[in-house]
Design a protein around this motif. Structure first.
Motif, PDB file in Angstrom:
ATOM      1  N   LYS A  61       5.541  -3.920   3.807  1.00  0.00           N
ATOM      2  CA  LYS A  61       4.489  -3.901   4.844  1.00  0.00           C
ATOM      3  C   LYS A  61       4.932  -3.105   6.069  1.00  0.00           C
ATOM      4  O   LYS A  61       4.126  -2.430   6.711  1.00  0.00           O
ATOM      5  CB  LYS A  61       4.148  -5.337   5.282  1.00  0.00           C
ATOM      6  CG  LYS A  61       3.196  -6.031   4.333  1.00  0.00           C
ATOM      7  CD  LYS A  61       2.579  -7.269   4.974  1.00  0.00           C
ATOM      8  CE  LYS A  61       1.953  -8.139   3.899  1.00  0.00           C
ATOM      9  NZ  LYS A  61       2.799  -9.319   3.576  1.00  0.00           N
TER      10      LYS A  61
ATOM     11  N   LYS B 182       4.089   0.776   6.781  1.00  0.00           N
ATOM     12  CA  LYS B 182       2.835   1.249   7.354  1.00  0.00           C
ATOM     13  C   LYS B 182       3.020   1.662   8.819  1.00  0.00           C
ATOM     14  O   LYS B 182       2.398   2.620   9.291  1.00  0.00           O
ATOM     15  CB  LYS B 182       1.790   0.136   7.234  1.00  0.00           C
ATOM     16  CG  LYS B 182       0.411   0.614   7.460  1.00  0.00           C
ATOM     17  CD  LYS B 182      -0.643  -0.312   6.911  1.00  0.00           C
ATOM     18  CE  LYS B 182      -1.991   0.254   7.339  1.00  0.00           C
ATOM     19  NZ  LYS B 182      -2.739  -0.687   8.145  1.00  0.00           N
ATOM     20  N   LYS B 183       3.877   0.931   9.508  1.00  0.00           N
ATOM     21  CA  LYS B 183       4.096   1.241  10.925  1.00  0.00           C
ATOM     22  C   LYS B 183       4.633   2.653  11.137  1.00  0.00           C
ATOM     23  O   LYS B 183       4.377   3.284  12.155  1.00  0.00           O
ATOM     24  CB  LYS B 183       5.124   0.266  11.502  1.00  0.00           C
ATOM     25  CG  LYS B 183       4.550  -1.077  11.795  1.00  0.00           C
ATOM     26  CD  LYS B 183       5.638  -1.927  12.333  1.00  0.00           C
ATOM     27  CE  LYS B 183       5.251  -2.440  13.692  1.00  0.00           C
ATOM     28  NZ  LYS B 183       6.175  -3.522  14.087  1.00  0.00           N
TER      29      LYS B 183
ATOM     30  N   THR C  70       3.844   5.284   9.682  1.00  0.00           N
ATOM     31  CA  THR C  70       2.841   6.347   9.562  1.00  0.00           C
ATOM     32  C   THR C  70       2.175   6.643  10.910  1.00  0.00           C
ATOM     33  O   THR C  70       1.405   7.581  11.020  1.00  0.00           O
ATOM     34  CB  THR C  70       1.753   5.973   8.526  1.00  0.00           C
ATOM     35  OG1 THR C  70       1.075   4.791   8.980  1.00  0.00           O
ATOM     36  CG2 THR C  70       2.350   5.706   7.165  1.00  0.00           C
TER      37      THR C  70
ATOM     38  N   ALA D 250       3.604   4.201   2.102  1.00  0.00           N
ATOM     39  CA  ALA D 250       2.890   3.095   2.769  1.00  0.00           C
ATOM     40  C   ALA D 250       1.679   2.671   1.955  1.00  0.00           C
ATOM     41  O   ALA D 250       1.374   1.480   1.849  1.00  0.00           O
ATOM     42  CB  ALA D 250       2.482   3.499   4.178  1.00  0.00           C
ATOM     43  N   SER D 251       0.968   3.638   1.364  1.00  0.00           N
ATOM     44  CA  SER D 251      -0.228   3.229   0.620  1.00  0.00           C
ATOM     45  C   SER D 251       0.150   2.601  -0.727  1.00  0.00           C
ATOM     46  O   SER D 251      -0.491   1.671  -1.178  1.00  0.00           O
ATOM     47  CB  SER D 251      -1.227   4.378   0.480  1.00  0.00           C
ATOM     48  OG  SER D 251      -0.841   5.216  -0.562  1.00  0.00           O
TER      49      SER D 251
ATOM     50  N   ARG E 229       0.768  -1.213  -0.486  1.00  0.00           N
ATOM     51  CA  ARG E 229      -0.307  -2.176  -0.217  1.00  0.00           C
ATOM     52  C   ARG E 229      -0.668  -3.037  -1.404  1.00  0.00           C
ATOM     53  O   ARG E 229      -0.472  -2.643  -2.539  1.00  0.00           O
ATOM     54  CB  ARG E 229      -1.544  -1.410   0.246  1.00  0.00           C
ATOM     55  CG  ARG E 229      -1.798  -1.693   1.720  1.00  0.00           C
ATOM     56  CD  ARG E 229      -2.952  -0.867   2.226  1.00  0.00           C
ATOM     57  NE  ARG E 229      -2.446   0.112   3.164  1.00  0.00           N
ATOM     58  CZ  ARG E 229      -3.042   1.290   3.394  1.00  0.00           C
ATOM     59  NH1 ARG E 229      -4.120   1.627   2.755  1.00  0.00           N
ATOM     60  NH2 ARG E 229      -2.556   2.119   4.291  1.00  0.00           N
TER      61      ARG E 229
END
Ligand SMILES: [Zn+2]
Length: 247
Positions: free
Chosen positions: A210, A213-214, A216, A243-244, A247
């Motif tokens: 998780k 994501k930060k 990006t 990041a994707s 998910r």
């Protein structure tokens, strides 16, 4: 290796429990301040001194060490660095890592269960070294805690990105001027490829994924992975993919 004005990635050969490898602390400096990010494995004071000398930065100018997280290969020579310096060295980390680095809590990944799991396959000499290390892990006083989004006013600005998962208080650092991400162990590079966190060494892999994501949210041209070194190939795009996928 020089990556930008005042940014050098160090390459330190390390022999740890999992064999030989190269680790990559980052050195960044300007006229006022010299910052080392991560402090190697125990016993690496001299290789760190030598690496600074090769970068043409005097060890005596080092005034801050930022620790991305508590693992032994990142804090190993911190006590020696602090002791060897002729002046006060500020030690910075996220507040969640402080108690471990200061020895008030046992290092998360250095417990006896892990020791017995790993040491069985090691040669006797290495097993003894490891036991000694577990019995007396490196520790140093943390002078400053840093928080997510904080911009440290050194060397053109260093932004703290809180990226928990590999450990509870893991941080990455974004060097604002050179657009370099110092990823600690939030990312690894291998065979020319940028990869997400290593599940085997993560404290909480879901949280670690998780946290990707930060990353990006930043314009990143170069990534320095502590394990695997420098990655430059369309870093933003690759980070968006990682990041994707997470998910
Ligand atoms: Zn590591």
């Amino acid at each position: 290796m020089r990556l930008a004005d005042g940014v050098e990635v160090l390459e330190l050969p390390m022999r740890s429990f999992s064999g030989r490898s190269i680790i990559h602390p980052t050195l960044t400096w300007d006229d006022d301040t010299v910052v080392l990010v991560d402090a190697g494995f125990p016993g690496q004071l001299q290789p760190i001194r030598d690496a600074l000398a090769r970068a043409d930065v005097s060890f005596d100018r080092l005034d801050k060490v930022i620790i991305t997280h508590q693992d032994i290969d990142h804090i190993g020579s911190l006590p020696d660095i602090v002791r060897a310096s002729s002046h006060y060295v500020e030690v910075l980390c996220h507040e969640e890592e402080g108690p471990y680095i200061e020895g008030r809590k046992p290092l998360i990944k250095m417990n006896l269960e892990r020791l017995s799991k790993m040491s069985g396959s090691l040669p006797e000499e290495q097993r003894q070294q490891m036991e000694a290390l577990f019995a007396n892990p490196p520790k140093a006083s943390v002078t400053t805690t840093v928080a997510d989004g904080e911009v440290l006013p050194y060397c053109g600005g260093i932004t703290v990105i809180y990226t928990p998962g590999h450990t509870p208080g893991h941080i990455c650092l974004y060097l604002n001027q050179s657009k370099i991400l110092v990823s600690g162990d939030a990312l690894v590079a291998a065979d020319g490829e940028l990869r997400g966190p290593n599940p085997q060494s993560a404290y909480d892999i879901d949280t670690a994924l998780k946290s990707l994501k930060k990353l990006t949210q930043y314009d990143i041209e170069t990534v320095i992975c502590y394990h695997g070194g420098v990655y430059k190939d369309s870093a933003n795009k690759r980070l968006a993919e990682l990041a994707s996928d997470a998910r």
